[in-house]
Design an enzyme around this catalytic site. Sequence first.
Site, PDB file in Angstrom:
ATOM      1  N   GLY A 365       0.791  -1.219   0.000  1.00 43.39           N
ATOM      2  CA  GLY A 365       0.000   0.000   0.000  1.00 43.39           C
ATOM      3  C   GLY A 365       0.824   1.269   0.000  1.00 43.39           C
ATOM      4  O   GLY A 365       0.310   2.345  -0.325  1.00 43.39           O
ATOM      5  N   ASP A 538       0.609 -11.437   6.038  1.00 46.42           N
ATOM      6  CA  ASP A 538       1.169 -10.573   4.992  1.00 46.42           C
ATOM      7  C   ASP A 538       2.463  -9.902   5.449  1.00 46.42           C
ATOM      8  O   ASP A 538       3.118  -9.227   4.644  1.00 46.42           O
ATOM      9  CB  ASP A 538       0.151  -9.517   4.564  1.00 46.42           C
ATOM     10  CG  ASP A 538      -0.329  -8.662   5.717  1.00 46.42           C
ATOM     11  OD1 ASP A 538      -0.990  -9.202   6.611  1.00 46.42           O
ATOM     12  OD2 ASP A 538      -0.035  -7.442   5.741  1.00 46.42           O
TER      13      ASP A 538
END
Length: 848
Positions: A365, A538
């Site tokens: 992100g 993650d």
Amino acid sequence: MVLTNTVAAVRTSSSTYRTRAITNRLSIASHSLHTSVLRAHTNMRVRRYDILNLPLVPASERLTVNLLADPVTPEPRSIVSVPDSSPSLVRRSRPVGHGSHFSFLSTLPLSFPYDFPPEQEGEDSLGDRHQKELEQDDTDDSQLTAEQKKLKIEQAHKKRMQEVEHMLQRYEVQASEAATSAAADGSASSTGLTGHVPPRRRHQHFPSARLLGVSPAALRDCLPHLDVGDAFQWIQSQTMSAGPSSYSSGPMADAASSDTVAPDVAARKTLSDFVSGRLIGARIKASPQELDNDDNAGYGTKYMRLREKVIKGEQKEEPPADRTLRRLDELERKRAAADATDYAPWSLCYAGHQFGVWAGQLGDGRAFTLMETKNPETSQRWEIQLKGAGRTPYSRFADGLATLSSSVREYLCSEAMAALGIPTSRALAVVALPELQVARERLNVAAITTRLCESWLRIGSFQIHSSRSEWESVRILGEYVSHDLFGFNDVVKGGDVGDDTHRPVWVQRMVEEVAKRNAKTIGLWQVYGFMHGVMNTDNIALTGHTIDYGPYAFMDLYDEGQICNHSDGEGRYAYRLQPTMGVFAIRELLNAVAPLVGFELEHKRAPAPGELLAASEAQIDEWRELCDDEYSKELEAVFTSTLLEQWKQAYRARLGLTKEEGDDKTALIDPLSGVLSDLDFSTTLRRLCQLPALLKARGVSADDEEKLKDVVAAFVAGDPNTGLEPWYDASILPEYIRSQKETQARTWLSTYARRLLQEGRDGDQVTAEMKSKNPRFVLRNWVTNEVAKRLEDFNETEVLAKVLEMATQPFEDWGLPREGKSKEEVEEEARWCSLGRPLTGNLPSCSS
């Protein structure tokens, strides 16, 4: 399995900021360090390059050649601005499908939502213009019908979107410069990348950068071939400075620079521009005319044209199976032409479990991988990545930026962990963007960390494709990881659909390698009291490196239940549960590749291209069940046994023991956790280093119980006559448990001392070895917070350099008088080595 060692801060140690005089004294040692590092760096035989021209890894090993690209950005040239491109496509949050592993894109460190500044002083920004148009429309629409109003709104929206796209295009690589600048720089066209500063990035409103730190240790260990120019001297000269001269790159630095720039200055400015996200490094081998006519050039050009045809009914939607076969064929053609392939930055697509809950697509992100290079001395692969350089398709609701505090924390901790011998990503540099504000719990100064890792692929990289039943993408990723990252040279990468190449099994080997690497890393976390804070799947690297430093902490006072993340209300990632969470992560990796494991168990070979695509859902389920029956418990046993052995081995090293005994855990290490409870974990173990030398000095033997008892008592209480400090600081304990703690400490020390004496090694040598395994300096939360605040308030770069020096040499006797050190410097070092402010009241959150 519950392992020992956790520390939680319970004591407040007030620390006021020192004066400029103390900072200047600290700068003497730091400047000396930088000078010596630079001199060594300059005199190296390795040829050095500026950061744009670092040699890339061989074409066949590049991630972007071996994995599937986002269909919106199918080629590196997708980042080039062409008339029809839609750059906002990669700045919006969106699902990235079609089996894609990554997206090509460029950095863009701007506030979000974007409000583009005016072209000239006195003009309105684009957002202000749009707002005025909306207000004017409200007054003009009174006479229109509902249908007319709807049409007008649609037209106005389309016009505004076109204006936004046109503005964004000017922040991207320009087609007119993509090839011409590469041709002008022969070295860039042959070995490295071409640097692009698009028009709007030269505008005075684009955030300028202030280079705060470059890690000498990261240069030495990872990138000895990188030329940083005069970065060390420049940073040292600018400490506590403000104004245009304190900026190392960007529009403000451009305005202050002369036309003639010395090579070392140019290297530093290139480095600063590159790591601040202003300079885009790419290799685009095409003329402007070719780019304008290429459907793969420009963000989303080909994708948007295809979608428009499908929506209009001019073209049918491509069946998923046909699309996968087409993409497999495209990947093989790309591999075959790897040497001629262009190059551009990218962000990874992945998913994950966050706090145990499936979160779906996540992805990079705010992270951009700029390039892959190798250490010319060791051949170790390093991916250079920026964290906090703007939005990506995976940003969801966030701005893609990072705060100065979080960036400094990652920069320092990456290097501190490496110095402790814990597998970790590294940090090359950190820059501040003082004009760019980041909204979190408060407004913060923006910053970007340049970080390095062998690979940024993580367990979630497999999970995203497994969750979508994209089994060919799972296979492609696994072959690349096994062959290029883990060195399984017999693994066959790719090939044509239907070929009969013999394919040795790799899936089980790969999963076991991931399990072993992460087990060893987590075992070392436990031994050194490191708490990651966000062990989501993650955030677990396939290579076993510690990555994604956020609300981490090193423990202060020992507490197995310590939580270091303010967002972790339920304590899922508490210190004592980190091994358990490692098991959870490895289970999820196995779940993600289970059908491939089942395939290998049934066929005794690895799947070939297209085989998994051709399998029915029932067949996939059968393979998954076969894996569950035969393999999952075995994998968990591999993980836990590896972790336990690493944990015991590292603890024996901290305790100065060379011989393994069967009861090490139950008789020695576990009881130590009881002694350490409520004590300063790191300081107590550091002081323990003195015991072997004391036993030698007092002439204690293993069978002399009375003398051993006397020495243990003296060691616990301290001896003012000889300068021996008490083993631990009893004043931090509640008074009612002090006597119990002393008894507990004496009992354990007697057992430990007998074990030391039985090994029969020289006490002074053991003490020296223990001091090389038990750090004097530990990067506590209050230290990182103080450094970040002093940088934000006063630009005290020398404080950052000094703490980095201590973090990368943690076993030195910091805080002790030494030739060349002033009294103030010794006191400051001792303060930074102290317990300081409590961890429990100083917990960062995931949003950092």
